[in-house]
Write an enzyme that holds these catalytic residues in place. Structure first.
Site, PDB file in Angstrom:
ATOM      1  N   SER A 129      -7.719   1.741  -2.019  1.00 37.99           N
ATOM      2  CA  SER A 129      -6.495   0.997  -2.345  1.00 37.99           C
ATOM      3  C   SER A 129      -6.829  -0.370  -2.936  1.00 37.99           C
ATOM      4  O   SER A 129      -7.761  -1.047  -2.493  1.00 37.99           O
ATOM      5  CB  SER A 129      -5.674   0.818  -1.064  1.00 37.99           C
ATOM      6  OG  SER A 129      -4.680  -0.157  -1.265  1.00 37.99           O
TER       7      SER A 129
ATOM      8  N   LYS B 285     -15.192  -9.869   8.334  1.00 38.25           N
ATOM      9  CA  LYS B 285     -14.105 -10.658   7.723  1.00 38.25           C
ATOM     10  C   LYS B 285     -14.633 -11.979   7.170  1.00 38.25           C
ATOM     11  O   LYS B 285     -14.034 -12.567   6.267  1.00 38.25           O
ATOM     12  CB  LYS B 285     -13.007 -10.934   8.753  1.00 38.25           C
ATOM     13  CG  LYS B 285     -12.134  -9.724   9.054  1.00 38.25           C
ATOM     14  CD  LYS B 285     -11.076  -9.505   7.998  1.00 38.25           C
ATOM     15  CE  LYS B 285     -10.365  -8.184   8.187  1.00 38.25           C
ATOM     16  NZ  LYS B 285      -9.582  -7.777   7.020  1.00 38.25           N
TER      17      LYS B 285
ATOM     18  N   GLU C   1     -15.782 -11.044   3.802  1.00 41.25           N
ATOM     19  CA  GLU C   1     -14.617 -10.765   2.953  1.00 41.25           C
ATOM     20  C   GLU C   1     -14.012 -12.079   2.442  1.00 41.25           C
ATOM     21  O   GLU C   1     -13.736 -12.226   1.253  1.00 41.25           O
ATOM     22  CB  GLU C   1     -13.565  -9.989   3.747  1.00 41.25           C
ATOM     23  CG  GLU C   1     -12.319  -9.669   2.939  1.00 41.25           C
ATOM     24  CD  GLU C   1     -11.234  -8.972   3.775  1.00 41.25           C
ATOM     25  OE1 GLU C   1     -10.941  -7.811   3.479  1.00 41.25           O
ATOM     26  OE2 GLU C   1     -10.686  -9.590   4.706  1.00 41.25           O
TER      27      GLU C   1
ATOM     28  N   CYS D 210      -8.254  -2.253   4.131  1.00 43.54           N
ATOM     29  CA  CYS D 210      -8.131  -3.510   4.877  1.00 43.54           C
ATOM     30  C   CYS D 210      -9.357  -3.822   5.721  1.00 43.54           C
ATOM     31  O   CYS D 210      -9.497  -4.931   6.216  1.00 43.54           O
ATOM     32  CB  CYS D 210      -6.863  -3.527   5.725  1.00 43.54           C
ATOM     33  SG  CYS D 210      -6.730  -2.134   6.816  1.00 43.54           S
TER      34      CYS D 210
ATOM     35  N   GLU E 159     -13.869 -13.048  -5.666  1.00 41.53           N
ATOM     36  CA  GLU E 159     -12.559 -12.692  -6.233  1.00 41.53           C
ATOM     37  C   GLU E 159     -11.393 -13.180  -5.376  1.00 41.53           C
ATOM     38  O   GLU E 159     -10.248 -13.128  -5.805  1.00 41.53           O
ATOM     39  CB  GLU E 159     -12.453 -11.183  -6.486  1.00 41.53           C
ATOM     40  CG  GLU E 159     -12.600 -10.291  -5.272  1.00 41.53           C
ATOM     41  CD  GLU E 159     -14.036  -9.818  -5.037  1.00 41.53           C
ATOM     42  OE1 GLU E 159     -14.967 -10.632  -5.222  1.00 41.53           O
ATOM     43  OE2 GLU E 159     -14.210  -8.648  -4.642  1.00 41.53           O
TER      44      GLU E 159
ATOM     45  N   CYS F 101     -10.347  -2.165  14.908  1.00 42.71           N
ATOM     46  CA  CYS F 101     -10.615  -3.602  15.095  1.00 42.71           C
ATOM     47  C   CYS F 101     -10.622  -4.036  16.554  1.00 42.71           C
ATOM     48  O   CYS F 101     -11.249  -5.028  16.894  1.00 42.71           O
ATOM     49  CB  CYS F 101      -9.562  -4.418  14.376  1.00 42.71           C
ATOM     50  SG  CYS F 101      -9.605  -4.201  12.624  1.00 42.71           S
TER      51      CYS F 101
ATOM     52  N   GLU G 250       0.834  -1.208   0.000  1.00 38.07           N
ATOM     53  CA  GLU G 250       0.000   0.000   0.000  1.00 38.07           C
ATOM     54  C   GLU G 250       0.868   1.258   0.000  1.00 38.07           C
ATOM     55  O   GLU G 250       0.525   2.259  -0.624  1.00 38.07           O
ATOM     56  CB  GLU G 250      -0.926  -0.021   1.217  1.00 38.07           C
ATOM     57  CG  GLU G 250      -2.191   0.801   1.038  1.00 38.07           C
ATOM     58  CD  GLU G 250      -3.237   0.450   2.084  1.00 38.07           C
ATOM     59  OE1 GLU G 250      -4.185  -0.282   1.744  1.00 38.07           O
ATOM     60  OE2 GLU G 250      -3.113   0.888   3.247  1.00 38.07           O
TER      61      GLU G 250
ATOM     62  N   GLU H  46       1.924   1.743  -3.454  1.00 43.70           N
ATOM     63  CA  GLU H  46       0.777   2.244  -4.219  1.00 43.70           C
ATOM     64  C   GLU H  46       0.586   3.748  -3.966  1.00 43.70           C
ATOM     65  O   GLU H  46       0.345   4.523  -4.903  1.00 43.70           O
ATOM     66  CB  GLU H  46      -0.474   1.461  -3.793  1.00 43.70           C
ATOM     67  CG  GLU H  46      -1.678   1.709  -4.668  1.00 43.70           C
ATOM     68  CD  GLU H  46      -2.940   1.015  -4.135  1.00 43.70           C
ATOM     69  OE1 GLU H  46      -2.837   0.090  -3.293  1.00 43.70           O
ATOM     70  OE2 GLU H  46      -4.038   1.422  -4.557  1.00 43.70           O
TER      71      GLU H  46
HETATM   72 FE1  HC1 Z   1      -8.066  -5.899  11.596  1.00 43.68          FE
HETATM   73 FE2  HC1 Z   1      -6.417  -6.076   9.698  1.00 43.68          FE
HETATM   74  S1  HC1 Z   1      -6.163  -4.710  11.499  1.00 43.68           S
HETATM   75  S2  HC1 Z   1      -8.547  -5.377   9.437  1.00 43.68           S
HETATM   76  O1  HC1 Z   1      -8.660  -4.237  11.737  1.00 43.68           O
HETATM   77  O2  HC1 Z   1      -5.779  -4.792   8.408  1.00 43.68           O
HETATM   78  O3  HC1 Z   1     -10.249  -7.842  11.593  1.00 43.68           O
HETATM   79  O4  HC1 Z   1      -7.119  -6.755  14.253  1.00 43.68           O
HETATM   80  O5  HC1 Z   1      -6.757  -8.546  11.103  1.00 43.68           O
HETATM   81  O6  HC1 Z   1      -6.916  -8.214   7.610  1.00 43.68           O
HETATM   82  O7  HC1 Z   1      -3.635  -7.106  10.225  1.00 43.68           O
HETATM   83  C1  HC1 Z   1      -9.475  -7.062  11.690  1.00 43.68           C
HETATM   84  C2  HC1 Z   1      -7.573  -6.436  13.333  1.00 43.68           C
HETATM   85  C3  HC1 Z   1      -6.993  -7.403  10.936  1.00 43.68           C
HETATM   86  C4  HC1 Z   1      -6.645  -7.400   8.381  1.00 43.68           C
HETATM   87  C5  HC1 Z   1      -4.656  -6.743   9.988  1.00 43.68           C
HETATM   88 FE1  SF4 Z   2     -13.459  -3.116  10.025  1.00 43.45          FE
HETATM   89 FE2  SF4 Z   2     -14.590  -3.452  12.368  1.00 43.45          FE
HETATM   90 FE3  SF4 Z   2     -13.914  -5.540  10.938  1.00 43.45          FE
HETATM   91 FE4  SF4 Z   2     -11.997  -4.045  11.999  1.00 43.45          FE
HETATM   92  S1  SF4 Z   2     -13.496  -5.251  13.116  1.00 43.45           S
HETATM   93  S2  SF4 Z   2     -12.054  -4.866   9.936  1.00 43.45           S
HETATM   94  S3  SF4 Z   2     -12.916  -1.989  11.904  1.00 43.45           S
HETATM   95  S4  SF4 Z   2     -15.480  -4.037  10.385  1.00 43.45           S
END
Ligand code: HC1
Ligand code: SF4
Length: 579
Positions: A324, A363, A366, A304, A371, A511, A284, A287
Site C-alpha cells: 500500500s 519506527k 521510519e 504501516c 521521503e 505491535c 487504505e 486504495e
Molecule cells: Fe503500531 Fe501503527 S499499529 S504500526 O503496529 O499502524 O508501532 O501500536 O503506532 O504508525 O496506529 C506501532 C502500534 C502504531 C502506526 C498505528
Molecule cells: Fe512492525 Fe513490530 Fe514495529 Fe509493530 S512493533 S510496527 S509489528 S516492527
C-alpha cells in the site's frame, strides 16, 4: 520416569532435561543463555550447573542442566557448595571481559547477568580485562538498534530469534575463541545489513548488548526549549504495555495516564496516533477499493509496519508493487501536525517538534526516511519506544501508576475509534479496514462488528469475508512474524495465493509485542494475551467502533484534505516504497 531433586522424588516425562524437570517441580536453577519460549538451550553460559549422581560408584558429576536429560533414578542437587563455587567461577569468567559500566548500561536495573551474579553470591571479579571489553565492536550506525559487544555474553538468544522466529537471519557469530562476537552477515554495519530493525533481539538479550537507540536526551532538550512547540502522539500498543514498567498488572490500560504524564512533562499538544489509524483506514480502504475496481496489483499488502516494509525492501523487493502507498499512522499524524495543526495553531512548522511514543524500534528508522520530510524538515522528529518513555518519566520523577487519567487534546486530532486501537494487535488493521470497506459498499454497518474469523493467533490466518448483497466476498489473510510473511509473499509471487488484501506485522503478536515494549526476564512475550485482551476491551468500550464514524476524520477531510486519496492526501499521506 522417577528421579530425585534435592532429595525429593519427582516424576517427569522421558526426554526432559534436568533444567525442565527442575522448573516443573519448583526448583530454581539460574540460566543466562537458555530461553524455553523459543526452544533455545545452547549450553553456552554454563551457569545452569548441577551435581548429579547416576550411581554410587560413578560418584558425583557436575553437568549443565539445560543439555542433560533426566535418567531413571538420577539424583540431582542444585545447591551444593561445589555447584555454587563452579557457578560463581562461570559468572566470573563471563564478567572477565564484560564492560562493567553498569550505571550507564541500557539494561541498568533490569539485567539478567546482575541477577545471576547475585544468586551465585559473587563478591568480586578477580579476573577483569577492561581494555579488552572496551575494544569490542560498538555499532551505533542504525537509528533503531545499538549493538554493544563489550556487554555481550554470547548466549546466542538474539541469533535464535532473528533466524528461527523472524527468518531474517541477519545476525551471525563472528570471530572465534576469545574474539567471538555477534555480528552482522558479511561483516556489515547494523544500518547497511539485512537487519529490519524490528528489535525482537532487544527483547531477548539478557544484558545490554542489544538495545533500542536512546533518544530520551534529545526529547528532554525539546521539552526544555521555550522556543519549541512540542506535539506528542502515542501508538495503540503503548497504552497496554507501558503500565508494566510501573508495576501495574499486564493488560492494564494507561490510555488516560499517558496524556496526564505528557502534560506534566510540559508537552504543548497531546495527540493520539489512533486518530491517524482511523485516517489510514479511510485512505487504505479507498486504495483497496480502487485496486479491486481494476488497475494496480492484488493482493494489496498493508504498509504501516516499518519492520515489514524494511523486510520487503531488503529481502523480497518483487512484492513492493503490492505494498500500500498509504503511509503509516505515525507518519500521517506527523505530516498533518506540521501542516493542518501548525496552520490552525499559527505556529511555523520549523518551531514544532513531533515526538512519537511507539512500541517499536523500527519506527525510529521510519521517521528518519528521507521521503518523510518536507523542505528538509522531518514530519516526525523523534521516536521514543515504550521502554524509553518509561525511562523519561523516571528521569523526570513521574510515577505513571498514580496519575489521574485525562483525555488527549481533542479539537483536531485527539479522538479515535475502537477500530483504531486494535491496530496494536495482529489482525486489527484488517478488521478495522473491513468494517469501513463494508460500510462504503453497503451504506450500513457490518454486523456483528467483530470479525472473529480474524482473531485467532496462528502466524497465517485466512478468511473469506462476505461484503454484502451483490458485492460478493473477499479472501483476506493476516500474517504476523516475518518468517510467516516470507511464506505468504513467496506464495503470492508464485501465483499460488488468491487473496485480495494481506495484513503483515513484523513482530509476532503485532505491535503489542513490538521490539520497544517492556521486556520480561527469562521469557519471550509472556504478556501477549493480556495486552491483546486489553486492546479488544478498549475497542468494545468505545462508543465509536468504525473509523468512518470518527467525527474528527470527517472534519479533516471537510476542512483540509478534501476526500480520501485526493491530491493533497497523496502528497501528505502516501508514498511509494521501492521507487
Ligand atoms: Fe503500531 Fe501503527 S499499529 S504500526 O503496529 O499502524 O508501532 O501500536 O503506532 O504508525 O496506529 C506501532 C502500534 C502504531 C502506526 C498505528
Ligand atoms: Fe512492525 Fe513490530 Fe514495529 Fe509493530 S512493533 S510496527 S509489528 S516492527
Amino acid at each position: 520416569m522417577n528421579a530425585f531433586i534435592n532429595g525429593k522424588e519427582v516424576r517427569c516425562e522421558p526426554g526432559r532435561t534436568i533444567l525442565e524437570a527442575a522448573r516443573e517441580n519448583g526448583h530454581f536453577i539460574p540460566t543466562l543463555c537458555e530461553l524455553a519460549d523459543i526452544g533455545h538451550a545452547p549450553g553456552t553460559c554454563r551457569v545452569c550447573l548441577v551435581e548429579i549422581w547416576r550411581d554410587k560408584e560413578a560418584g558425583p558429576q557436575i553437568v549443565t542442566s539445560c543439555t542433560t536429560p533426566v535418567e531413571e533414578g538420577m539424583r540431582i542437587f542444585t545447591r551444593t557448595p561445589e555447584v555454587r563455587r563452579m557457578q560463581r567461577l562461570q559468572v566470573e569468567l563471563l564478567l572477565a571481559d564484560h564492560d562493567h559500566d553498569c550505571a550507564a548500561c541500557a539494561r541498568h536495573g533490569d539485567c539478567e547477568l546482575q541477577d545471576v551474579a547475585q544468586f551465585v553470591g559473587l563478591t568480586g571479579t578477580r579476573h577483569h580485562f577492561p581494555d579488552y571489553a572496551r575494544s569490542r565492536t560498538r555499532d551505533v550506525s542504525s537509528p533503531s538498534v545499538v549493538r554493544d559487544m563489550g556487554k555481550c555474553i554470547r548466549c546466542l538468544r538474539c541469533v535464535a530469534v532473528c533466524r528461527n522466529v523472524q527468518g531474517v537471519d541477519a545476525l551471525v557469530v563472528t570471530g572465534n575463541g576469545i574474539g567471538t562476537e555477534i555480528g552482522l552477515r558479511h561483516n556489515r554495519s547494523q544500518s547497511a545489513s539485512d537487519c529490519v530493525g524490528c528489535g525482537q533481539c532487544t527483547l531477548v538479550c539478557p544484558v545490554g548488548a542489544l538495545a533500542g537507540r536512546d533518544d530520551v536526551e534529545r526529547v528532554i532538550d525539546y521539552l526544555y526549549d521555550p522556543e519549541i512547540v512540542t506535539v506528542f502522539q502515542f501508538a495503540p500498543a503503548v497504552r497496554v504495555g507501558l503500565g508494566e514498567e510501573f508495576g501495574l498488572p499486564p493488560g492494564s490500560s494507561v490510555e488516560g495516564q499517558v496524556p496526564t504524564a505528557l502534560r506534566l512533562l510540559g508537552a504543548d499538544v497531546v495527540l493520539d496516533t489512533n486518530f491517524a489509524a482511523d485516517l489510514v483506514i479511510m485512505e487504505e480502504g479507498t486504495e483497496l477499493l480502487q485496486r479491486l475496481r481494476g488497475g494496480a496489483k492484488l493482493p494489496l499488502f498493508t504498509s504501516c509496519c516499518p519492520g515489514w516494509v524494511n523486510f520487503a525492501e531488503k529481502h523480497l523487493p518483487d512484492i513492493l508493487p503490492h505494498v500500500s502507498t498509504t503511509r503509516s499512522p505515525q507518519q500521517c499524524l506527523g505530516a498533518l501536525a506540521k501542516t493542518y495543526l501548525a496552520r490552525t495553531m499559527n505556529v511555523a512548522p520549523e518551531r514544532m517538534r513531533v515526538v512519537s511514543l511507539m512500541p517499536c524500534t523500527a519506527k525510529k528508522e521510519e521517521a528518519a526516511r528521507p521521503e518523510f520530510r518536507r523542505d528538509g524538515v522531518r514530519d516526525v522528529d523523534a521516536v521514543l519506544t515504550t521502554r524509553e518513555f518509561a525511562r523519561l518519566l523516571r528521569r523526570e520523577g513521574i510515577d505513571l501508576a498514580g496519575l489521574e487519567p485525562s483525555p488527549c487534546d481533542d479539537p483536531l486530532m485527539g479522538r479515535a475509534t475502537g477500530a483504531a486501537v486494535i491496530f496494536g494487535t495482529t489482525g486489527g488493521v484488517m478488521e478495522a479496514a473491513l468494517r469501513t470497506v463494508y460500510h462504503v459498499l453497503n451504506g450500513k454497518e457490518l454486523a456483528p462488528v467483530e470479525l472473529h474469523a480474524l482473531r485467532g493467533y496462528e502466524n497465517v490466518r485466512e478468511a473469506v469475508v462476505p461484503l454484502g448483497e451483490g458485492n460478493g466476498s473477499v479472501k483476506v489473510a493476516v500474517v504476523h512474524g516475518l518468517k510467516a510473511a516470507r511464506q505468504m509473499v513467496e506464495a503470492v509471487l508464485a501465483g499460488k495465493a488468491d487473496h485480495v488484501f494481506v495484513e503483515v506485522m513484523a513482530c509476532p503478536g503485532g505491535c503489542m509485542d513490538g521490539g520497544g515494549q517492556p521486556r520480561s526476564k527469562r521469557a519471550y512475550n509472556p504478556n501477549a494475551q493480556a495486552r491483546r485482551a486489553a486492546l479488544f476491551s478498549l475497542d468494545a468500550e468505545n462508543a465509536l467502533r468504525q473509523s468512518h464514524n470518527n467525527p474528527l476524520i470527517g472534519k479533516v477531510y471537510e476542512s483540509f484534505l478534501g476526500e480520501p486519496c485526493s491530491n493533497l492526501s497523496h502528497r501528505l499521506l502516501h508514498t511509494r516504497y521501492g521507487d
